[in-house]
Design a protein around this motif. Structure first.
Motif, mmCIF file in Angstrom:
data_model
loop_
_atom_site.group_PDB
_atom_site.id
_atom_site.type_symbol
_atom_site.label_atom_id
_atom_site.label_comp_id
_atom_site.label_asym_id
_atom_site.label_seq_id
_atom_site.Cartn_x
_atom_site.Cartn_y
_atom_site.Cartn_z
ATOM 1 N N UNK A 23 0.865 -1.194 0.000
ATOM 2 C CA UNK A 23 0.000 0.000 0.000
ATOM 3 C C UNK A 23 0.905 1.248 0.000
ATOM 4 N N UNK A 24 1.104 1.768 -1.205
ATOM 5 C CA UNK A 24 2.059 2.871 -1.399
ATOM 6 C C UNK A 24 1.570 4.156 -0.745
ATOM 7 N N UNK A 25 2.481 4.798 -0.035
ATOM 8 C CA UNK A 25 2.238 6.077 0.645
ATOM 9 C C UNK A 25 1.253 5.953 1.799
ATOM 10 N N UNK A 26 1.067 4.739 2.308
ATOM 11 C CA UNK A 26 0.130 4.563 3.430
ATOM 12 C C UNK A 26 0.583 5.388 4.633
ATOM 13 N N UNK A 27 1.899 5.497 4.828
ATOM 14 C CA UNK A 27 2.414 6.262 5.983
ATOM 15 C C UNK A 27 2.043 7.738 5.891
ATOM 16 N N UNK A 28 1.884 8.246 4.665
ATOM 17 C CA UNK A 28 1.595 9.675 4.493
ATOM 18 C C UNK A 28 0.097 9.933 4.342
ATOM 19 N N UNK A 46 14.525 3.645 -3.155
ATOM 20 C CA UNK A 46 14.368 4.350 -1.874
ATOM 21 C C UNK A 46 13.239 5.352 -2.068
ATOM 22 N N UNK A 47 12.041 4.863 -2.074
ATOM 23 C CA UNK A 47 10.876 5.718 -2.319
ATOM 24 C C UNK A 47 10.671 6.637 -1.118
ATOM 25 N N UNK A 48 10.196 7.830 -1.380
ATOM 26 C CA UNK A 48 10.068 8.813 -0.296
ATOM 27 C C UNK A 48 9.108 8.348 0.806
ATOM 28 N N UNK A 49 8.097 7.578 0.442
ATOM 29 C CA UNK A 49 7.163 7.041 1.442
ATOM 30 C C UNK A 49 7.293 5.514 1.482
ATOM 31 N N UNK A 50 6.476 4.891 2.359
ATOM 32 C CA UNK A 50 6.564 3.434 2.535
ATOM 33 C C UNK A 50 5.473 2.719 1.738
ATOM 34 N N UNK A 51 5.623 1.406 1.649
ATOM 35 C CA UNK A 51 4.604 0.557 1.006
ATOM 36 C C UNK A 51 4.179 -0.479 2.054
ATOM 37 N N UNK A 52 3.124 -0.177 2.785
ATOM 38 C CA UNK A 52 2.723 -1.010 3.932
ATOM 39 C C UNK A 52 2.041 -2.316 3.528
ATOM 40 N N UNK A 53 2.180 -3.298 4.408
ATOM 41 C CA UNK A 53 1.256 -4.434 4.399
ATOM 42 C C UNK A 53 0.273 -4.148 5.522
#
Ligand SMILES: Cc1cc2nc3c(=O)[nH]c(=O)nc-3n(C[C@H](O)[C@H](O)[C@H](O)COP(=O)(O)OP(=O)(O)OC[C@H]3O[C@@H](n4cnc5c(N)ncnc54)[C@H](O)[C@@H]3O)c2cc1C
Length: 389
Positions: free
Chosen positions: A155-160, A200-207
């Motif tokens: 889930x791309x950019x989930x942290x943001x 090194x994407x600026x945001x994370x990709x969550x599970x």
């Protein structure tokens, strides 16, 4: 046939270029080292607004700038030159939100396009990648509310993000794919793992796990069963966007390599005077020219109101061609730079890692070929090989 960019197109392109060079490039190394600070990201978002780049794919009514698809491509090409996915800091609401109810538009679409909140999009699961019909995330209606359970990957950019747009099957029925807008901090939403990737994407990709997450019916985006159609529309748009990022990446890598070939001297002469190097630069230039011609043509056709079915067919072609082109071109650029191209401090090294995912996300190259093959069968070869008519 008029192939020139208008005065307005050129002004937008030059604003996007200035923004990328002044506000994205300086933060690439910190991002690669996972040291970028929140206050820097806040400043980039502020500058995105100042350069009129936020919500670049939305109409004025939806909080955007009303740019044409061709103008959107010009923006994505320029910001796509930045490494580590910094282009994604240029925020915009997820496309399907424009089809929301009045409340959804006021609560999510308009604020997200203004930078207040953000959404991420969760379709993929452990057993559902290229084929989303295998999605196991289930939504069941109980006492007027939806109860959502399942697990989502990448889930791309989930942290943001403040909300997750979850693609679930109502009653577990693959014929009823449906989207739900879920608050990231709602009870039952958990982050299972934060895997690390090649780039090194600026945001994370969550599970993420959704454990009996309960939402009101006003969180259903579109009708029950409409989820895949809304996702498909989003895919079409992002495939063209990815093609533009890839074009920008290839151009930047080629500019760095061309400059280096000029000044690097070995065996008593600039390396560009060796035909092996000159031929690589020639191939790179021609690849970029072909990719740009293809992308601008399709973007111009979309701007002129091409049939959405044809847009979908051609978006696959531009995504396939430009993502594979970027891989070939960035690889050659790295070769021209020799050992320096293999250093993380060199943008070409980062681009080499960055563009690899463009052949995977929003449909792998194989899936794009499946779409193109299917379209040839259905509509005839001419939709790709013909011109006009
Ligand atoms: C960094 C990153 C970010 C992502 N962000 C998101 C996100 O925000 N939201 C989200 O929902 N998903 C996201 N994804 C998931 C991405 O969309 C999937 O990885 C992609 O669709 C492929 O699915 P898969 O990885 O399960 O591969 P699979 O579908 O398992 O495919 C494996 C291989 O088999 C091939 N293959 C599969 N089916 C066929 C076929 N019919 N014919 C020929 N070959 C076939 C594929 O092309 C591939 O080579 C992200 C992925 C990555 C890596």
């Amino acid at each position: 046939m008029d192939l020139s960019l208008s005065k307005e197109d050129l002004a937008i392109q030059s604003r996007a270029r200035a923004f990328a060079e002044q506000h994205l490039f300086p933060h690439e190394i910190a991002t690669d080292e996972r040291k970028i600070k929140e206050k820097t990201l806040v400043e980039i978002r502020k500058q995105a607004i100042a350069h009129k780049l936020n919500a670049y794919n939305h109409t004025k009514k939806d909080g955007g700038h009303g740019y044409t698809p061709l103008q959107q491509v010009l923006i994505c090409e320029e910001i796509g030159k930045a490494t580590c996915g910094l282009w994604t800091v240029v925020f915009k609401a997820s496309t399907p939100l424009k089809h929301g109810t009045k409340w959804q538009r006021e609560t999510f679409l308009l604020p997200f396009n203004a930078g207040k909140g953000r959404s991420c999009y969760a379709i993929t699961e452990k057993d559902a990648g290229s084929d989303p019909s295998y999605v196991k995330t289930k939504a069941t209606k109980k006492k007027g509310k939806w109860v959502i359970s399942g697990e989502k990957w990448f889930v791309t950019s989930a942290d943001a993000s403040s909300v997750v747009i979850v693609h679930a099957h109502v009653d577990g029925d693959p014929k009823k794919p449906t989207l739900f807008i879920v608050d990231k901090d709602a009870p039952g939403v958990k982050v299972k793992r934060i895997p690390q990737f090649m780039h090194s994407y600026v945001y994370e990709h969550y599970e993420m796990v959704f454990d009996k997450v309960t939402v009101d019916d006003n969180r259903r985006l579109g009708e029950v069963g409409q989820g895949f159609d809304l996702t498909k529309e989003w895919f079409t748009e992002t495939r063209i966007e990815i093609a533009a990022h890839c074009l920008g990446a290839a151009i930047r890598a080629t500019e760095v390599a061309n400059h280096y070939a000029e000044e690097r001297v070995q065996f008593g002469k600039p390396i560009r005077d060796f035909q092996a190097i000159e031929f690589m630069l020639a191939d790179m230039a021609v690849e970029i020219m072909a990719a740009k011609s293809l992308l601008y043509r399709v973007a111009a056709e979309v701007s002129e109101g091409m049939d959405p079915k044809l847009v979908h067919a051609r978006a696959s072609a531009v995504k396939l061609y430009n993502s594979e082109m970027a891989g070939r071109v960035v690889d050659k650029a790295l070769q021209i730079l020799g050992g320096r191209g293999y250093m993380r401090e060199n943008p070409v090294e980062r681009l080499y890692r960055d563009v690899r995912v463009d052949r995977i996300w929003e449909g792998t190259s194989e899936i794009q070929r499946m779409v193109i093959g299917g379209q040839i069968k259905k509509r005839g070869l001419g939709i790709y090989t013909g011109w006009g008519g």
